[in-house]
Every structure is written in C-alpha cells, then in structure tokens.
Motif scaffolding. Structure first.
Motif, PDB file in Angstrom:
ATOM      1  N   ALA A   1       0.816  -1.218   0.000  1.00 47.65           N
ATOM      2  CA  ALA A   1       0.000   0.000   0.000  1.00 47.65           C
ATOM      3  C   ALA A   1       0.846   1.263   0.000  1.00 47.65           C
ATOM      4  CB  ALA A   1      -0.930   0.004   1.209  1.00 47.65           C
ATOM      5  N   GLU A   2       2.162   1.117   0.001  1.00 46.82           N
ATOM      6  CA  GLU A   2       3.062   2.259  -0.112  1.00 46.82           C
ATOM      7  C   GLU A   2       3.545   2.318  -1.555  1.00 46.82           C
ATOM      8  OE1 GLU A   2       3.430   4.421   2.148  1.00 46.82           O
ATOM      9  OE2 GLU A   2       2.528   3.391   3.842  1.00 46.82           O
ATOM     10  N   GLY A   3       4.660   2.991  -1.818  1.00 47.82           N
ATOM     11  CA  GLY A   3       5.201   3.044  -3.172  1.00 47.82           C
ATOM     12  C   GLY A   3       5.235   4.449  -3.732  1.00 47.82           C
ATOM     13  N   LEU A   4       4.922   4.566  -5.031  1.00 49.47           N
ATOM     14  CA  LEU A   4       4.999   5.861  -5.705  1.00 49.47           C
ATOM     15  C   LEU A   4       3.918   6.000  -6.774  1.00 49.47           C
ATOM     16  CD1 LEU A   4       8.858   6.241  -6.314  1.00 49.47           C
ATOM     17  CD2 LEU A   4       7.452   7.660  -4.797  1.00 49.47           C
ATOM     18  N   VAL A   5       3.522   7.234  -6.988  1.00 51.96           N
ATOM     19  CA  VAL A   5       2.720   7.605  -8.151  1.00 51.96           C
ATOM     20  C   VAL A   5       3.668   8.315  -9.114  1.00 51.96           C
ATOM     21  CG1 VAL A   5       0.869   9.096  -9.002  1.00 51.96           C
ATOM     22  CG2 VAL A   5       0.568   7.814  -6.868  1.00 51.96           C
ATOM     23  N   GLY A   6       3.624   7.934 -10.382  1.00 51.23           N
ATOM     24  CA  GLY A   6       4.493   8.548 -11.383  1.00 51.23           C
ATOM     25  C   GLY A   6       3.686   9.190 -12.495  1.00 51.23           C
ATOM     26  N   VAL A   7       4.143  10.334 -13.000  1.00 50.28           N
ATOM     27  CA  VAL A   7       3.470  11.008 -14.110  1.00 50.28           C
ATOM     28  C   VAL A   7       4.462  11.239 -15.253  1.00 50.28           C
ATOM     29  CG1 VAL A   7       1.802  12.155 -12.614  1.00 50.28           C
ATOM     30  CG2 VAL A   7       3.919  13.326 -13.223  1.00 50.28           C
ATOM     31  N   ALA A   8       3.928  11.249 -16.456  1.00 48.13           N
ATOM     32  CA  ALA A   8       4.739  11.534 -17.642  1.00 48.13           C
ATOM     33  C   ALA A   8       3.876  12.299 -18.636  1.00 48.13           C
ATOM     34  CB  ALA A   8       5.251  10.241 -18.278  1.00 48.13           C
ATOM     35  N   VAL A   9       4.450  13.313 -19.257  1.00 41.79           N
ATOM     36  CA  VAL A   9       3.735  14.119 -20.249  1.00 41.79           C
ATOM     37  C   VAL A   9       4.570  14.192 -21.514  1.00 41.79           C
ATOM     38  CG1 VAL A   9       2.836  16.402 -20.835  1.00 41.79           C
ATOM     39  CG2 VAL A   9       2.528  15.494 -18.520  1.00 41.79           C
ATOM     40  N   GLU A  10       3.904  14.019 -22.643  1.00 42.02           N
ATOM     41  CA  GLU A  10       4.584  14.081 -23.940  1.00 42.02           C
ATOM     42  C   GLU A  10       3.635  14.744 -24.928  1.00 42.02           C
ATOM     43  OE1 GLU A  10       5.388  10.647 -26.943  1.00 42.02           O
ATOM     44  OE2 GLU A  10       7.060  10.662 -25.514  1.00 42.02           O
ATOM     45  N   GLY A  11       3.981  15.941 -25.359  1.00 43.88           N
ATOM     46  CA  GLY A  11       3.112  16.651 -26.294  1.00 43.88           C
ATOM     47  C   GLY A  11       1.776  16.993 -25.657  1.00 43.88           C
ATOM     48  N   THR A  12       0.708  16.549 -26.283  1.00 34.92           N
ATOM     49  CA  THR A  12      -0.631  16.860 -25.784  1.00 34.92           C
ATOM     50  C   THR A  12      -1.269  15.669 -25.062  1.00 34.92           C
ATOM     51  OG1 THR A  12      -1.516  16.273 -27.961  1.00 34.92           O
ATOM     52  CG2 THR A  12      -1.088  18.617 -27.530  1.00 34.92           C
ATOM     53  N   LYS A  13      -0.456  14.789 -24.518  1.00 33.67           N
ATOM     54  CA  LYS A  13      -1.019  13.700 -23.717  1.00 33.67           C
ATOM     55  C   LYS A  13      -0.149  13.441 -22.495  1.00 33.67           C
ATOM     56  CE  LYS A  13       0.961   9.936 -26.552  1.00 33.67           C
ATOM     57  NZ  LYS A  13       0.605   8.729 -27.327  1.00 33.67           N
ATOM     58  N   GLY A  14      -0.786  12.908 -21.463  1.00 34.31           N
ATOM     59  CA  GLY A  14      -0.084  12.627 -20.221  1.00 34.31           C
ATOM     60  C   GLY A  14      -0.590  11.336 -19.611  1.00 34.31           C
ATOM     61  N   ALA A  15       0.266  10.679 -18.853  1.00 26.32           N
ATOM     62  CA  ALA A  15      -0.093   9.420 -18.198  1.00 26.32           C
ATOM     63  C   ALA A  15       0.296   9.478 -16.736  1.00 26.32           C
ATOM     64  CB  ALA A  15       0.596   8.237 -18.883  1.00 26.32           C
ATOM     65  N   VAL A  16      -0.455   8.742 -15.928  1.00 29.01           N
ATOM     66  CA  VAL A  16      -0.138   8.621 -14.503  1.00 29.01           C
ATOM     67  C   VAL A  16      -0.308   7.157 -14.113  1.00 29.01           C
ATOM     68  CG1 VAL A  16      -2.523   9.244 -13.904  1.00 29.01           C
ATOM     69  CG2 VAL A  16      -0.732   9.404 -12.163  1.00 29.01           C
TER      70      VAL A  16
ATOM     71  N   GLN B   1      -5.663  19.839 -29.123  1.00 26.64           N
ATOM     72  CA  GLN B   1      -4.931  21.099 -29.146  1.00 26.64           C
ATOM     73  C   GLN B   1      -4.965  21.684 -27.740  1.00 26.64           C
ATOM     74  OE1 GLN B   1      -6.747  24.290 -31.414  1.00 26.64           O
ATOM     75  NE2 GLN B   1      -4.762  25.164 -31.974  1.00 26.64           N
ATOM     76  N   GLY B   2      -3.850  22.143 -27.275  1.00 25.16           N
ATOM     77  CA  GLY B   2      -3.772  22.663 -25.917  1.00 25.16           C
ATOM     78  C   GLY B   2      -2.665  21.971 -25.146  1.00 25.16           C
ATOM     79  N   ALA B   3      -3.008  21.454 -23.949  1.00 22.35           N
ATOM     80  CA  ALA B   3      -1.969  20.807 -23.146  1.00 22.35           C
ATOM     81  C   ALA B   3      -2.576  19.904 -22.085  1.00 22.35           C
ATOM     82  CB  ALA B   3      -1.093  21.871 -22.465  1.00 22.35           C
TER      83      ALA B   3
END
Length: 314
Positions: free
Chosen positions: A58-73, A148-150
C-alpha cells in the motif's frame, strides 16, 4: 542442449514466481531439469518473489509523464515507504509512466509491454520484488489527451521529478499560447491535489454515490421531526451542496477561496485571447482504497523468536 518448452517455463514460473526470462535461463543452465532450475533461481535470489506475493502493498509511488498533448499517470505499490527511496524502484516507476503514454489505462497491456532493459514490464516488476525484497504491484494507470492545448501534470510530496504521493493530470483544450495554458493547468492541478474533486461536473458524479448521500441526508433530515415536504427540501438542499462541493467546475478555487473553478477557467481564456476548455482530470493518491493490515510489531517480533508474546527488555 535440452529443449526448453513453454510448459516447462510456465511450471517453473508458477513454482518460483520468477520472471519468464529468468526461468528460461535457469532451465537452459540446468539442461531442462526442473528441481535444479528451482535451486538455481533460489541461489540467485530470484525465487523469493513468490513468497512475498501475499503481503499487502500500500506504499510506493505515483508517477506522471507528459509528452506533447497527452499525459499518463501510474501507481506502483510496495510494502513500505522505504522502497520509494530506492533508485531501482524509482527508475521502474518513471519508465512505466512513460510506457503508459502508449497503453493508457489498460494495466494488462502495460504489464505485457516490452521493458527497455529487457523482458516485459511484469517481468521487470518480478525482478524488482526479488532484488529489493518486498512485494510490489502495478496497480493502475490512466491517460489524458487533447487535440490542441496541453495536458499539465503536478506531483505533490515529490521524492524525485515526476514521482510522489499524489499525481494529477489536467487536460485543457485551447488555441491559446502554451504559457497561458501551462500556467492555468498548474494552478488547477494544485487545486485538484488539495480539494480532491470526485468528478468534472455535477452531472458526472457517480449516481450510486449520489444516492448514498441522499440516504444519509434523508436520515439526518428525518431526525429534525419536520413535515415530509420540509424534509424533502432539506434533502435536496444537502444534495445540491454535495454536488457543488465535489464537482471540480463548481468548487471554490483554493487559491482565492471564493471563485468557482469554472469562472477561473473562463477568465484565463479571456486573458489569453482564446477559449480554454477544461476537458478532464485524473488524480491518483498513493494507496487510496487499499485496506492496510494493522500489525502488532511486538507480536511479530515474538512470533519470529518463537514465543507467544514479547518479553520485556531488562
């Protein structure tokens, strides 16, 4: 050299919990002998993962990544917060968040995705369990994208760039300048991290959750002893407040405490000279919804020592 069959690899994986590539290597090194391969994996420390699979992570990390007009978590769990400081674990979460830019919220597909260092994401995770010594799991992933946007990210309680306890993505559709959209997105992401909205707008709230709140409000209103018509008005008033407080667009902006988020977005678009539409958001908080097992440390120590209870230290 003995032929290594898929069935043999599968059996060895089930018996040891080791990764597929490690199992194939073990069988190759031991001429296909199953027991010798099990011993080989144990000697390498790669069979330990199976023993750790039952522990609550139940511990750990949340990670995010953004590339151009899309992002992941993504959220990757471990048993203790200590692992979040491990560079190998951090590299894994960082890499997986980038891979999720392709696979989106499909965790099964993400697990099957090729890992840059070799094998699949699932196999890399199994290797982490064996080498770090704690159970770990890739729990969930999400993707946001605009034409279009971010898509703007924010990480709260960051332990490294893009890694922390709360990860937020905000999707803004607009022809406005990148700087204007980025600035608004960062403020909105910080608001979301703090205010934890349950949906973008009132209409998007989970109907089951609204009905649950209705039941709670009804019980409270009935206790007032007022007439049924008044009780119904009290219930509807309570639900209206619930919807306003938990839908992002109607929440009061945490930065000034008085302006609805919808108005903040509209004002930003006016200042930028182009409409800005808040299309969606994602908020991952580490461990939310996971039932953590309460443990008695003294009892655990006593159990490890083979006694019924912990003896006082003289």
């Amino acid at each position: 050299m003995a032929e290594i069959t898929a069935a043999a690899v599968k059996e060895l994986r089930e018996r040891t919990g080791a990764g597929m590539m490690d199992c194939k290597k073990a069988l190759a090194e031991n001429q296909g002998e199953m027991e010798a391969s099990v011993d080989w994996l144990r000697a390498k420390g790669l069979a330990a993962a199976a023993k750790k699979a039952g522990r609550t992570a139940a511990e750990g990390l949340v990670g995010v990544a953004v590339e151009g007009t899309k992002g992941a978590v993504v959220e990757v769990n471990s048993e203790t917060d200590f692992v979040a400081k491990n560079e190998q674990f951090q590299d894994f979460v960082r890499t997986v968040s980038k891979l999720a830019l392709t696979t989106g919220d499909d965790v099964a597909a993400l697990n099957d995705t090729a890992f840059p260092a070799g094998g699949t994401v699932a196999e890399a995770l199994t290797n982490n369990i064996a080498t770090i010594g704690e159970n770990q799991s890739l729990r969930r992933a999400a993707l946001l994208e605009v034409g279009q946007g971010a898509v703007v990210s924010y990480v709260h309680n960051a332990v490294a760039p893009g890694l922390g306890k709360i990860g937020v993505l905000v999707a803004l559709e607009s022809a406005a300048s990148g700087d204007a959209v980025q600035a608004l997105g960062k403020q909105l992401a910080m608001h979301i991290a703090a205010a934890n909205p349950l949906a973008l707008d009132a209409a998007s709230l989970d109907p089951a959750l609204v009905e649950r709140e209705r039941g709670i409000a009804m019980e409270k209103a009935k206790e007032s002893g007022k007439a049924p018509a008044i009780v119904e008005k009290m219930v509807e008033g309570g639900l209206a407040k619930f919807r306003k407080d938990n839908a992002l667009l109607s929440q009061l902006f945490v930065i000034d405490g008085k302006t609805p988020v919808a108005d903040v977005v509209a004002a930003a678009g006016k200042d930028a000279g182009a409409d800005i539409a808040l299309k969606g958001f994602v908020r991952f908080q580490l461990g939310e919804g996971i039932e953590k097992k309460e443990s008695d440390f003294a009892a655990e120590v006593a159990a490890a020592a083979g006694t019924n209870k912990a003896e006082p230290v003289a």
